[in-house]
Write a protein that holds these residues in place. Structure first.
Motif, PDB file in Angstrom:
ATOM      1  N   ASP A 289       0.794  -1.228   0.000  1.00  0.00           N
ATOM      2  CA  ASP A 289       0.000   0.000   0.000  1.00  0.00           C
ATOM      3  C   ASP A 289       0.834   1.291   0.000  1.00  0.00           C
ATOM      4  O   ASP A 289       0.275   2.369   0.213  1.00  0.00           O
ATOM      5  CB  ASP A 289      -0.981   0.055   1.199  1.00  0.00           C
ATOM      6  CG  ASP A 289      -1.704  -1.262   1.460  1.00  0.00           C
ATOM      7  OD1 ASP A 289      -2.246  -1.439   2.559  1.00  0.00           O
ATOM      8  OD2 ASP A 289      -1.726  -2.125   0.559  1.00  0.00           O
ATOM      9  N   LYS A 315       0.782   3.767   3.567  1.00  0.00           N
ATOM     10  CA  LYS A 315      -0.685   3.850   3.525  1.00  0.00           C
ATOM     11  C   LYS A 315      -1.153   4.893   2.501  1.00  0.00           C
ATOM     12  O   LYS A 315      -2.109   5.629   2.760  1.00  0.00           O
ATOM     13  CB  LYS A 315      -1.262   4.173   4.902  1.00  0.00           C
ATOM     14  CG  LYS A 315      -1.006   3.092   5.939  1.00  0.00           C
ATOM     15  CD  LYS A 315      -1.846   3.344   7.182  1.00  0.00           C
ATOM     16  CE  LYS A 315      -1.758   2.292   8.260  1.00  0.00           C
ATOM     17  NZ  LYS A 315      -0.459   2.000   8.817  1.00  0.00           N
ATOM     18  N   HIS A 317      -2.562   4.181  -0.112  1.00  0.00           N
ATOM     19  CA  HIS A 317      -3.901   3.661  -0.371  1.00  0.00           C
ATOM     20  C   HIS A 317      -4.243   2.677   0.739  1.00  0.00           C
ATOM     21  O   HIS A 317      -3.366   2.279   1.497  1.00  0.00           O
ATOM     22  CB  HIS A 317      -3.939   2.934  -1.725  1.00  0.00           C
ATOM     23  CG  HIS A 317      -4.041   3.853  -2.907  1.00  0.00           C
ATOM     24  ND1 HIS A 317      -5.242   4.284  -3.416  1.00  0.00           N
ATOM     25  CD2 HIS A 317      -3.089   4.427  -3.680  1.00  0.00           C
ATOM     26  CE1 HIS A 317      -5.032   5.067  -4.458  1.00  0.00           C
ATOM     27  NE2 HIS A 317      -3.726   5.171  -4.638  1.00  0.00           N
ATOM     28  N   MET A 319      -5.249  -0.352   0.121  1.00  0.00           N
ATOM     29  CA  MET A 319      -4.922  -1.690  -0.367  1.00  0.00           C
ATOM     30  C   MET A 319      -3.781  -1.614  -1.389  1.00  0.00           C
ATOM     31  O   MET A 319      -3.243  -0.524  -1.635  1.00  0.00           O
ATOM     32  CB  MET A 319      -6.178  -2.346  -0.975  1.00  0.00           C
ATOM     33  CG  MET A 319      -7.260  -2.609   0.073  1.00  0.00           C
ATOM     34  SD  MET A 319      -8.843  -3.073  -0.625  1.00  0.00           S
ATOM     35  CE  MET A 319      -8.551  -4.735  -1.124  1.00  0.00           C
ATOM     36  N   ASP A 320      -3.440  -2.742  -1.953  1.00  0.00           N
ATOM     37  CA  ASP A 320      -2.347  -2.831  -2.936  1.00  0.00           C
ATOM     38  C   ASP A 320      -2.398  -1.711  -3.971  1.00  0.00           C
ATOM     39  O   ASP A 320      -3.474  -1.342  -4.441  1.00  0.00           O
ATOM     40  CB  ASP A 320      -2.471  -4.128  -3.765  1.00  0.00           C
ATOM     41  CG  ASP A 320      -2.155  -5.383  -3.006  1.00  0.00           C
ATOM     42  OD1 ASP A 320      -2.058  -6.433  -3.675  1.00  0.00           O
ATOM     43  OD2 ASP A 320      -2.014  -5.336  -1.769  1.00  0.00           O
ATOM     44  N   ILE A 321      -1.220  -1.231  -4.352  1.00  0.00           N
ATOM     45  CA  ILE A 321      -1.128  -0.266  -5.441  1.00  0.00           C
ATOM     46  C   ILE A 321      -0.726  -1.031  -6.699  1.00  0.00           C
ATOM     47  O   ILE A 321       0.258  -1.760  -6.691  1.00  0.00           O
ATOM     48  CB  ILE A 321      -0.104   0.831  -5.103  1.00  0.00           C
ATOM     49  CG1 ILE A 321      -0.601   1.607  -3.872  1.00  0.00           C
ATOM     50  CG2 ILE A 321       0.090   1.781  -6.295  1.00  0.00           C
ATOM     51  CD1 ILE A 321       0.406   2.578  -3.310  1.00  0.00           C
ATOM     52  N   SER A 338      -5.297   1.684  -7.243  1.00  0.00           N
ATOM     53  CA  SER A 338      -5.265   0.669  -6.180  1.00  0.00           C
ATOM     54  C   SER A 338      -6.400  -0.351  -6.224  1.00  0.00           C
ATOM     55  O   SER A 338      -7.441  -0.136  -6.837  1.00  0.00           O
ATOM     56  CB  SER A 338      -5.276   1.408  -4.841  1.00  0.00           C
ATOM     57  OG  SER A 338      -5.526   0.545  -3.752  1.00  0.00           O
ATOM     58  N   ASP A 340      -8.173  -0.732  -3.867  1.00  0.00           N
ATOM     59  CA  ASP A 340      -9.265  -0.122  -3.100  1.00  0.00           C
ATOM     60  C   ASP A 340     -10.267   0.593  -4.007  1.00  0.00           C
ATOM     61  O   ASP A 340     -11.218   1.198  -3.532  1.00  0.00           O
ATOM     62  CB  ASP A 340      -8.727   0.825  -1.996  1.00  0.00           C
ATOM     63  CG  ASP A 340      -8.007   2.065  -2.537  1.00  0.00           C
ATOM     64  OD1 ASP A 340      -8.130   2.393  -3.745  1.00  0.00           O
ATOM     65  OD2 ASP A 340      -7.306   2.731  -1.754  1.00  0.00           O
TER      66      ASP A 340
ATOM     67  N   HIS B  83      -8.606  -5.266   3.982  1.00  0.00           N
ATOM     68  CA  HIS B  83      -7.245  -4.751   3.785  1.00  0.00           C
ATOM     69  C   HIS B  83      -6.172  -5.738   4.241  1.00  0.00           C
ATOM     70  O   HIS B  83      -4.995  -5.480   4.083  1.00  0.00           O
ATOM     71  CB  HIS B  83      -7.062  -3.401   4.496  1.00  0.00           C
ATOM     72  CG  HIS B  83      -7.159  -3.514   5.985  1.00  0.00           C
ATOM     73  ND1 HIS B  83      -8.343  -3.461   6.671  1.00  0.00           N
ATOM     74  CD2 HIS B  83      -6.195  -3.690   6.920  1.00  0.00           C
ATOM     75  CE1 HIS B  83      -8.108  -3.590   7.962  1.00  0.00           C
ATOM     76  NE2 HIS B  83      -6.814  -3.740   8.145  1.00  0.00           N
ATOM     77  N   LYS B  85      -3.706  -8.764   4.044  1.00  0.00           N
ATOM     78  CA  LYS B  85      -3.006  -9.435   2.938  1.00  0.00           C
ATOM     79  C   LYS B  85      -2.975 -10.922   3.256  1.00  0.00           C
ATOM     80  O   LYS B  85      -2.510 -11.304   4.339  1.00  0.00           O
ATOM     81  CB  LYS B  85      -1.567  -8.937   2.817  1.00  0.00           C
ATOM     82  CG  LYS B  85      -1.387  -7.435   2.921  1.00  0.00           C
ATOM     83  CD  LYS B  85      -1.801  -6.724   1.666  1.00  0.00           C
ATOM     84  CE  LYS B  85      -1.544  -5.228   1.812  1.00  0.00           C
ATOM     85  NZ  LYS B  85      -2.128  -4.496   0.700  1.00  0.00           N
TER      86      LYS B  85
END
Lengths: 352, 133
Positions: A289, A315, A317, A319-321, A338, A340, B83, B85
């Motif tokens: 993130d 942070k 984002h 979630m994952d970028i 992301s 998100d 969120h 993982k």
């Protein structure tokens, strides 16, 4: 946010763009916008099967509005998008095994062509510097090169086999018609046209034996002059490679890329995206993130450049970028996409 | 392909390693979710928001290892906050193609594409339903 040494940089969030209803996979700034009084335009593509076009409200504004939603064309995730160098066309690559070409018609975009041929998911699409060629790649392990003809005709000129696994991304060199691809097979391949036969072939493979990556290579990006390339991987490192640009530009098929530097220990989860700005700053987007920025270090050993971490935005984002892209307009704007479902626009500024 | 291959009558054996003692609030009964398999373990790092699940396919050359891994991901998707993982691996030494299986299971793009494939999606759905008989 972490700063190192006496670098006084910060990444400020300008806006969060919402609208997609699933993860955002890819981004592309329209190269014909963002300067000379033309508001910047950004395209984004998503697991929601659509592409969204975002436009700056005015050239000096920090607000972006969604101008169009390109839907009902792709039947699965849209994984990647790329504007033609003129900014007039947008190519979109999808898990539905097709690549669509879109053109703006008034306030709408229409799909003017569909490229078929890959056996399964298309992962990436790229235009060459002059806009005369298009490249696509797929989980079918192949890279296709298409010639752009008048009347929105696209002819396949070559199907390149060589990767032994899923090909994640293709990218043309910024000045020469040499194509690069990176793969789940942990390698980067360089493809060029054979002077005599006009056949495209693999002229170099960068693998573990040339100090290459030890896991999936997700993305690659060139610096402004095209004499360096940066790659990012599931092996948690980014690597910088260099070439003798004079040899490359003179059409020397033997101009080979060599490993210059590996940045390890900075990322602890897969790095999905890397992008080199005109100014020389390398941005990464990762599965932790965070966005990280790297720049060339002043003190380095005689035999090559070295890079240091300039800034880590934790942070960035929720979630994952999946993608980070610098605006080509030289306005220090960075876009990130992301899992998100949002896209964020950032401004790189000095702390003072 | 018949689904009788995969633990149609799952035996819920005693798990060797319990869920770690961190206080993660889980929204569903993990015991049920994991009854498809013979043995599994879950490690949770609540601070970092990371979860590692290791599972043991019943045979060393189990050709369904990747499908089982996919089933796990689908089943557990709603058990953890979004969120978090989640990494899924076969227990070390439990499968002949351990590295290859783990690489596929943890390649997010491959997992998403697989779940968009109607045939594979149907297989996973049937797998999960058969374990609930």
């Amino acid at each position: 946010m972490t700063l190192l040494e006496e670098e006084s940089l910060k990444l400020s969030e300008v806006q969060s763009l919402e609208g997609h209803t699933d993860r955002v996979w890819g981004l592309a700034w329209n190269p014909a916008t963002g300067a000379d009084g033309v508001p910047a335009v950004l395209a984004s593509c998503s697991g929601d099967k659509t592409i969204r076009i975002w436009q700056q409200r005015s050239p000096s504004s920090t607000s972006f509005d969604c101008k169009a939603v390109l839907e009902e064309r792709h039947t699965r995730t849209v994984r990647s998008c790329a504007w033609s160098p003129s900014g007039k066309q947008l190519a979109t690559a999808s898990f539905d095994a097709t690549t669509a070409i879109w053109e703006q018609n008034g306030s709408d975009f229409e799909c003017v062509s569909t490229l078929e041929g890959h056996e399964n998911e298309v992962k990436s699409v790229s235009w060459n510097a002059s806009g005369s060629l298009l490249a696509t790649c797929s989980r079918d392990k192949c890279v296709w090169i298409w010639e752009v003809l008048p009347g929105n005709e696209f002819d396949c000129v070559s199907v390149l086999q060589g990767h032994t696994q899923d090909v994640k991304m293709v990218q043309w060199h910024p000045t020469v018609d040499v194509l690069f691809s990176c793969s789940y097979d942990n390698t980067i391949k360089v493809w060029a046209e054979d002077g005599d036969s006009d056949d495209w072939r693999c002229v170099q493979t960068l693998g573990e034996s040339n100090s290459g990556h030890s896991s999936t290579v997700w993305a690659l990006s060139f610096n402004g002059t095209g004499d360096k390339m940066v790659t990012c991987s599931d092996d948690l490192t980014i690597k910088v490679w260099g070439v003798d640009i004079t040899r490359l530009q003179s059409g020397d098929g033997n101009a080979s890329w060599r490993h210059l530097c590996t940045m390890s220990g900075y990322h602890d989860r897969t790095i999905f995206s890397v992008h080199w700005s005109r100014e020389g700053i390398i941005a990464t987007g990762a599965a932790d993130d965070a966005i990280r920025l790297f720049g060339e270090s002043e003190d380095h050993p005689v035999d090559g450049p070295s890079y240091k971490l300039l800034l880590k935005k934790e942070k960035a984002h929720a979630m994952d970028i999946n993608s980070v892209q610098w605006s080509p307009a030289g306005n220090r704007l960075l876009a990130s996409a992301s899992d998100d479902g949002t896209i964020k626009i950032w401004k790189l500024e000095s702390l003072q | 392909m018949t689904l009788g291959l995969i633990n149609a009558n799952p035996v819920v054996r005693e798990k060797k390693e319990r869920i770690s003692r961190s206080d993660v609030h889980l929204h569903c009964d993990l015991h049920d979710a994991l009854s498809v398999l013979s043995e599994e373990s879950i490690t949770v790092d609540e601070k970092l928001g990371r979860i590692l699940i290791t599972f043991t396919p019943t045979i060393q050359h189990c050709s369904m290892a990747t499908v089982i891994g996919l089933c796990l991901r689908v089943k557990l998707k709603d058990c953890f906050p979004p969120h978090f993982k989640v990494d899924i691996k076969v227990a070390p030494g439990s499968h002949a193609d351990e590295e290859a299986v783990n690489k596929q299971l943890n390649d997010k793009e491959r997992v998403v594409a697989a779940m968009e494939n109607p045939n594979l999606r149907q297989l996973v759905d049937e797998c999960l339903h058969s374990s609930e008989l």
